[in-house]
Write an enzyme that holds these catalytic residues in place. Structure first.
Site, PDB file in Angstrom:
ATOM      1  N   CYS A   2     137.229 -31.745  43.427  1.00 18.58           N
ATOM      2  CA  CYS A   2     136.225 -32.110  42.434  1.00 18.58           C
ATOM      3  C   CYS A   2     136.607 -31.770  40.994  1.00 18.58           C
ATOM      4  O   CYS A   2     136.966 -30.641  40.682  1.00 18.58           O
ATOM      5  CB  CYS A   2     134.900 -31.431  42.734  1.00 18.58           C
ATOM      6  SG  CYS A   2     134.288 -31.782  44.373  1.00 18.58           S
ATOM      7  N   ARG A  27     143.275 -34.559  40.365  1.00 20.29           N
ATOM      8  CA  ARG A  27     142.840 -33.521  41.305  1.00 20.29           C
ATOM      9  C   ARG A  27     142.478 -34.111  42.666  1.00 20.29           C
ATOM     10  O   ARG A  27     142.384 -33.377  43.642  1.00 20.29           O
ATOM     11  CB  ARG A  27     141.621 -32.772  40.731  1.00 20.29           C
ATOM     12  CG  ARG A  27     141.918 -32.060  39.440  1.00 20.29           C
ATOM     13  CD  ARG A  27     140.662 -31.491  38.822  1.00 20.29           C
ATOM     14  NE  ARG A  27     140.105 -30.399  39.594  1.00 20.29           N
ATOM     15  CZ  ARG A  27     140.432 -29.129  39.455  1.00 20.29           C
ATOM     16  NH1 ARG A  27     141.328 -28.776  38.569  1.00 20.29           N
ATOM     17  NH2 ARG A  27     139.876 -28.194  40.195  1.00 20.29           N
ATOM     18  N   TRP A  76     135.264 -34.842  45.699  1.00 23.00           N
ATOM     19  CA  TRP A  76     136.099 -34.865  46.897  1.00 23.00           C
ATOM     20  C   TRP A  76     135.160 -34.416  48.022  1.00 23.00           C
ATOM     21  O   TRP A  76     134.769 -33.253  48.086  1.00 23.00           O
ATOM     22  CB  TRP A  76     137.286 -33.912  46.737  1.00 23.00           C
ATOM     23  CG  TRP A  76     138.327 -34.016  47.792  1.00 23.00           C
ATOM     24  CD1 TRP A  76     139.410 -34.858  47.805  1.00 23.00           C
ATOM     25  CD2 TRP A  76     138.415 -33.244  48.996  1.00 23.00           C
ATOM     26  NE1 TRP A  76     140.161 -34.646  48.942  1.00 23.00           N
ATOM     27  CE2 TRP A  76     139.573 -33.678  49.683  1.00 23.00           C
ATOM     28  CE3 TRP A  76     137.638 -32.228  49.557  1.00 23.00           C
ATOM     29  CZ2 TRP A  76     139.975 -33.125  50.901  1.00 23.00           C
ATOM     30  CZ3 TRP A  76     138.026 -31.690  50.774  1.00 23.00           C
ATOM     31  CH2 TRP A  76     139.183 -32.142  51.439  1.00 23.00           C
ATOM     32  N   ASN A 102     131.450 -28.088  42.204  1.00 19.82           N
ATOM     33  CA  ASN A 102     132.700 -28.047  42.963  1.00 19.82           C
ATOM     34  C   ASN A 102     132.606 -26.815  43.849  1.00 19.82           C
ATOM     35  O   ASN A 102     132.262 -25.745  43.361  1.00 19.82           O
ATOM     36  CB  ASN A 102     133.882 -27.923  41.985  1.00 19.82           C
ATOM     37  CG  ASN A 102     135.205 -27.678  42.703  1.00 19.82           C
ATOM     38  OD1 ASN A 102     135.343 -27.936  43.887  1.00 19.82           O
ATOM     39  ND2 ASN A 102     136.188 -27.187  41.963  1.00 19.82           N
ATOM     40  N   GLY A 103     132.871 -26.961  45.150  1.00 17.57           N
ATOM     41  CA  GLY A 103     132.802 -25.813  46.056  1.00 17.57           C
ATOM     42  C   GLY A 103     131.876 -26.102  47.214  1.00 17.57           C
ATOM     43  O   GLY A 103     131.577 -27.267  47.504  1.00 17.57           O
ATOM     44  N   GLU A 482     160.029 -28.709  53.587  1.00 16.50           N
ATOM     45  CA  GLU A 482     159.473 -29.308  52.368  1.00 16.50           C
ATOM     46  C   GLU A 482     159.711 -30.828  52.358  1.00 16.50           C
ATOM     47  O   GLU A 482     158.814 -31.597  51.993  1.00 16.50           O
ATOM     48  CB  GLU A 482     160.100 -28.635  51.133  1.00 16.50           C
ATOM     49  CG  GLU A 482     159.732 -29.253  49.797  1.00 16.50           C
ATOM     50  CD  GLU A 482     158.239 -29.205  49.460  1.00 16.50           C
ATOM     51  OE1 GLU A 482     157.470 -28.540  50.156  1.00 16.50           O
ATOM     52  OE2 GLU A 482     157.860 -29.872  48.481  1.00 16.50           O
ATOM     53  N   LYS A 486     156.616 -33.500  52.090  1.00 19.04           N
ATOM     54  CA  LYS A 486     156.536 -34.527  51.039  1.00 19.04           C
ATOM     55  C   LYS A 486     156.389 -35.918  51.666  1.00 19.04           C
ATOM     56  O   LYS A 486     155.610 -36.739  51.216  1.00 19.04           O
ATOM     57  CB  LYS A 486     157.783 -34.506  50.141  1.00 19.04           C
ATOM     58  CG  LYS A 486     157.835 -33.394  49.151  1.00 19.04           C
ATOM     59  CD  LYS A 486     157.023 -33.653  47.907  1.00 19.04           C
ATOM     60  CE  LYS A 486     155.895 -32.711  47.682  1.00 19.04           C
ATOM     61  NZ  LYS A 486     155.857 -31.372  47.878  1.00 19.04           N
ATOM     62  N   GLU A 489     152.824 -36.436  53.243  1.00 15.94           N
ATOM     63  CA  GLU A 489     151.695 -36.596  52.318  1.00 15.94           C
ATOM     64  C   GLU A 489     151.791 -37.869  51.488  1.00 15.94           C
ATOM     65  O   GLU A 489     150.777 -38.434  51.118  1.00 15.94           O
ATOM     66  CB  GLU A 489     151.513 -35.362  51.436  1.00 15.94           C
ATOM     67  CG  GLU A 489     152.593 -35.106  50.447  1.00 15.94           C
ATOM     68  CD  GLU A 489     152.351 -33.855  49.606  1.00 15.94           C
ATOM     69  OE1 GLU A 489     151.218 -33.624  49.191  1.00 15.94           O
ATOM     70  OE2 GLU A 489     153.320 -33.118  49.358  1.00 15.94           O
ATOM     71  N   HIS A 505     165.984 -26.797  71.749  1.00 14.78           N
ATOM     72  CA  HIS A 505     164.841 -26.152  72.420  1.00 14.78           C
ATOM     73  C   HIS A 505     163.612 -27.064  72.412  1.00 14.78           C
ATOM     74  O   HIS A 505     162.500 -26.589  72.586  1.00 14.78           O
ATOM     75  CB  HIS A 505     164.525 -24.824  71.732  1.00 14.78           C
ATOM     76  CG  HIS A 505     165.651 -23.857  71.804  1.00 14.78           C
ATOM     77  ND1 HIS A 505     165.983 -23.178  72.956  1.00 14.78           N
ATOM     78  CD2 HIS A 505     166.569 -23.502  70.879  1.00 14.78           C
ATOM     79  CE1 HIS A 505     167.045 -22.416  72.724  1.00 14.78           C
ATOM     80  NE2 HIS A 505     167.423 -22.601  71.468  1.00 14.78           N
ATOM     81  N   LYS A 603     144.602 -32.108  44.480  1.00 13.64           N
ATOM     82  CA  LYS A 603     145.649 -31.326  43.825  1.00 13.64           C
ATOM     83  C   LYS A 603     145.402 -29.836  43.970  1.00 13.64           C
ATOM     84  O   LYS A 603     146.303 -29.069  44.236  1.00 13.64           O
ATOM     85  CB  LYS A 603     145.700 -31.710  42.343  1.00 13.64           C
ATOM     86  CG  LYS A 603     146.757 -30.979  41.540  1.00 13.64           C
ATOM     87  CD  LYS A 603     148.140 -31.424  41.949  1.00 13.64           C
ATOM     88  CE  LYS A 603     149.239 -30.670  41.229  1.00 13.64           C
ATOM     89  NZ  LYS A 603     150.520 -30.771  41.953  1.00 13.64           N
TER      90      LYS A 603
HETATM   91  C1  F6R Z   1     152.184 -30.422  48.435  1.00 16.23           C
HETATM   92  C2  F6R Z   1     151.229 -29.701  47.603  1.00 16.23           C
HETATM   93  C3  F6R Z   1     150.387 -28.659  48.249  1.00 16.23           C
HETATM   94  C4  F6R Z   1     150.282 -27.418  47.311  1.00 16.23           C
HETATM   95  C5  F6R Z   1     149.286 -26.416  47.911  1.00 16.23           C
HETATM   96  C6  F6R Z   1     149.201 -25.151  47.090  1.00 16.23           C
HETATM   97  O1  F6R Z   1     152.927 -31.330  47.683  1.00 16.23           O
HETATM   98  O2  F6R Z   1     151.106 -29.957  46.440  1.00 16.23           O
HETATM   99  O3  F6R Z   1     150.878 -28.299  49.486  1.00 16.23           O
HETATM  100  O4  F6R Z   1     151.551 -26.866  47.174  1.00 16.23           O
HETATM  101  O5  F6R Z   1     148.026 -27.013  47.979  1.00 16.23           O
HETATM  102  O6  F6R Z   1     148.748 -25.411  45.798  1.00 16.23           O
HETATM  103  P1  F6R Z   1     148.883 -24.333  44.653  1.00 16.23           P
HETATM  104  O7  F6R Z   1     150.352 -24.174  44.376  1.00 16.23           O
HETATM  105  O8  F6R Z   1     148.146 -24.899  43.494  1.00 16.23           O
HETATM  106  O9  F6R Z   1     148.286 -23.067  45.170  1.00 16.23           O
END
Ligand code: F6R
Length: 608
Positions: A2, A27, A76, A102-103, A482, A486, A489, A505, A603
């Site tokens: 949000c 966000r 959101w 937000n929350g 990682e 990526k 997502e 395994h 985000k």
């Molecule tokens: C993946 C991504 C998320 C953030 C995670 C932590 O691309 O962006 O996995 O890394 O939500 O976010 P922060 O770093 O803001 O605590």
């Protein structure tokens, strides 16, 4: 998650609020809405629509230039689906008060039951609507919105940022925060409240931090902050160090691509001032912490967690301190054994991730010293840590984290080198050698980015794959995790990262003819080099199409090789991850996905 914006000043509020919401789009959201005070004591103008901001804008029949205060929200969804009715703002039954949130309000069911008994009519399925009704009752008592907010906050359980506006006092926007972000933008005769500074960056660079359980009342002329008892608070002021341009696409097709290309600068900026002329590693941020450390525990989520997994290898090897890395969301519900000699490092780009924040508080309660690595000045996690090392990635707008990750890894390297220097676990000449390699990283990342076109073309050839596997060992293993995250997502594909040694395994059963396997190779001098080459043979023998990421020291016989510059093995993820980011980006583009705002993602994950 949000996005929240509030504006009060002489300018038309709608355009200021919509501009703020646009800047907060990154966000992640699924509906949007605004409430404007157009006429004293008249019902507010409220518009809200499911979907993107364009839907909301096209539903507006006027620019409402007479409204000089207003609030806006990108939602959101948590409680109730992403519909027009559930979108925020939520309004009181007389239509004069509106609230955005937000929350999560955990006790909303009991509040709602009580309010319905008192005659309030609810229209949405949200937890937020109870706050609108509660606030309108409290406001009626003494016509003071800030006092009403203080009283309501005491009745709420959960986490929240709330903004409210009432047409009886239309110049006031009142906000409150508990475990969710809210900052004040102090303008010239106009003031803003927002989830983060990007919402008002083109109008002012002056911001105020708000603490836990504080209520803020802004008018065009002033800002007043109190605690929940009404006691005056002087908020901490700070200057925003980047400008609006940094949060714009600047000629790139997507923010993510721009941010991938900003990585050399982000690394250089994060390293700035770390290596003194005398060869000493500078880390003032941890000078005030006790270095009597017998264990380091890194806590983070998602990509930031991967930074921790990668940093662990260097911290242990250089500083000779045992390092554990744990998902913040798991740690916070355990009863771990920590002591004052445990240094807990939390890593967070946003500084607001709820699980990381709660894990930090849990670690503090258990007596540990805390250091945060964070990209957002004034955010909650660094404010609550004993020490903070800021990364200087600049604003990261794309939901998928790229440049923040590389800066988090180099920040951990700085901590590792500093501890090694102070504890004398590395010789001065070894530190010099590592330092030179670290300082060479920005140019090496640049080199990768200059030669990325063939990788982009090759990626498109895999667009119809159903699953991609990533293989690595040692630091290449978290790099593989990682790469898989990526791809999941952004491309919405099945993707998994495996440690090479684990292949037999179980995971090898997933290999079919044509399965793409991305293998991350260490330098040929590494003791795991031959092991990785054997893993490649094993998957090739079962029909996998191997894409290898390797420096020039390794000879390979696979269909695709992506060459990266040579570096120390411990530093290699800072290079090998770059092609993985580009692979995920290009795959998302090829599959027609929303690269900067992938479906269902936000985000900054400010709820559990
Ligand atoms: C993946 C991504 C998320 C953030 C995670 C932590 O691309 O962006 O996995 O890394 O939500 O976010 P922060 O770093 O803001 O605590």
């Amino acid at each position: 998650m949000c996005g929240i914006v509030g504006y009060t000043g002489p300018n038309p509020a709608l355009s200021r609020v919509i501009e703020g919401l646009r800047r907060l789009e990154y966000r992640g959201y699924d509906s949007a809405g605004v409430a404007l005070a157009t006429e004293k004591s008249a019902p507010l103008v409220v518009a809200k629509k499911a979907g993107k901001l364009n839907n909301l804008e096209s539903s507006l029949t006027s620019t409402y230039d007479n409204a000089t205060s207003g609030i806006g929200h990108t939602r959101w969804a948590t409680h109730g689906g992403p519909t027009d009715t559930n979108a925020h703002p939520h309004i009181s039954n007389d239509g004069k008060l509106a609230v955005i949130h937000n929350g999560i309000i955990e006790n909303y069911v009991e509040l709602k039951e009580d309010l319905e008994k008192r005659g309030h009519t609810f229209t949405s399925e949200t937890d937020t609507e109870s706050v609108a009704h509660l606030l309108s009752d409290e406001f009626r008592k003494n016509q003071d919105l800030a006092a009403a907010m203080r009283s309501v906050c005491k009745q709420l359980r959960g986490s929240f940022t709330l903004l409210a506006i009432h047409s009886d006092s239309p110049e006031h926007i009142v906000g409150a925060r508990r475990n969710s972000p809210l900052v004040v933008g102090v303008g010239d005769g106009e003031n803003f409240l927002a989830s983060d500074v990007s919402a008002f960056i083109s109008h002012t660079k002056k911001a105020l931090e708000l603490g836990q359980d504080q209520v803020v009342d802004v008018t065009p002329q002033g800002v007043s902050v109190t605690d929940l008892e009404g006691g005056a608070i002087t908020p901490k002021a700070y200057e925003i160090t980047w400008d609006a341009k940094a949060a714009e696409r600047g000629g790139f097709t997507h923010f993510m691509l721009k941010e991938i290309f900003e990585q050399p600068k982000a690394i250089s900026d994060t390293l700035l001032g770390r290596f003194g002329a005398d060869g000493k590693i500078e880390c003032k941020e941890i000078e005030n912490l006790s270095l009597d450390i017998d264990r380091i525990l890194i806590l983070a989520c998602g990509t930031a967690y991967h930074a921790g997994l990668i940093g662990k290898y260097a911290l242990e090897e250089w500083a000779k301190i045992p390092v554990d890395v744990e998902l913040a969301s798991e740690f916070r519900y355990r009863k771990p054994v920590l002591s004052k000699n445990t240094l807990v490092i939390t890593i967070s780009q946003s500084g607001e991730t709820m699980d990381t924040l709660m894990a930090l508080r849990h670690a503090k309660e258990l007596g540990a010293q805390t250091l945060s690595i964070c990209n957002t000045i004034g955010s909650t996690i660094p404010r609550e840590s004993d020490g903070v090392l800021y990364t200087h990635a600049g604003p990261e707008i794309a939901v998928a984290s790229t440049k923040a990750l590389l800066t988090q890894i180099v920040a951990l390297h700085v901590v590792g080198l500093y501890l090694a220097q102070e504890k004398k676990t590395l010789s001065a000449s070894d530190i010099v050698l590592i330092r030179e390699e670290v300082l060479a990283l920005p140019n090496k990342v640049e080199e990768i980015l200059e030669t990325v076109e063939p990788l982009r073309t090759m990626t498109r050839g895999f667009k119809d794959s159903t699953s991609v596997l990533f293989l690595g060992r040692h630091v290449g293993y978290p790099a593989a995790l990682e790469g898989a995250l990526k791809l999941k997502e952004l491309a919405y594909m099945h993707a998994e990262g495996f440690a090479g040694g684990e292949l037999k395994h179980g995971p090898i059963a997933l290999i079919e003819a044509g399965t793409p396997v991305i293998a991350i190779l260490p330098p040929a001098t590494s003791e795991i080099s031959e092991k990785m080459l054997s893993n490649i043979q094993e998957v090739k023998a079962r029909g996998a199409k191997v894409i290898a990421i390797a420096d020039s020291t390794t000879k390979l016989d696979v269909p695709h090789v992506i060459r990266i510059p040579q570096s120390l093995e411990l530093l290699q993820p800072l290079l090998s991850i770059v092609p993985l980011q580009v692979f995920a980006y290009e795959m998302a583009v090829a599959r027609g996905n929303d690269v900067d705002q992938p479906r269902n993602l936000a985000k900054s994950v400010t709820v559990e």
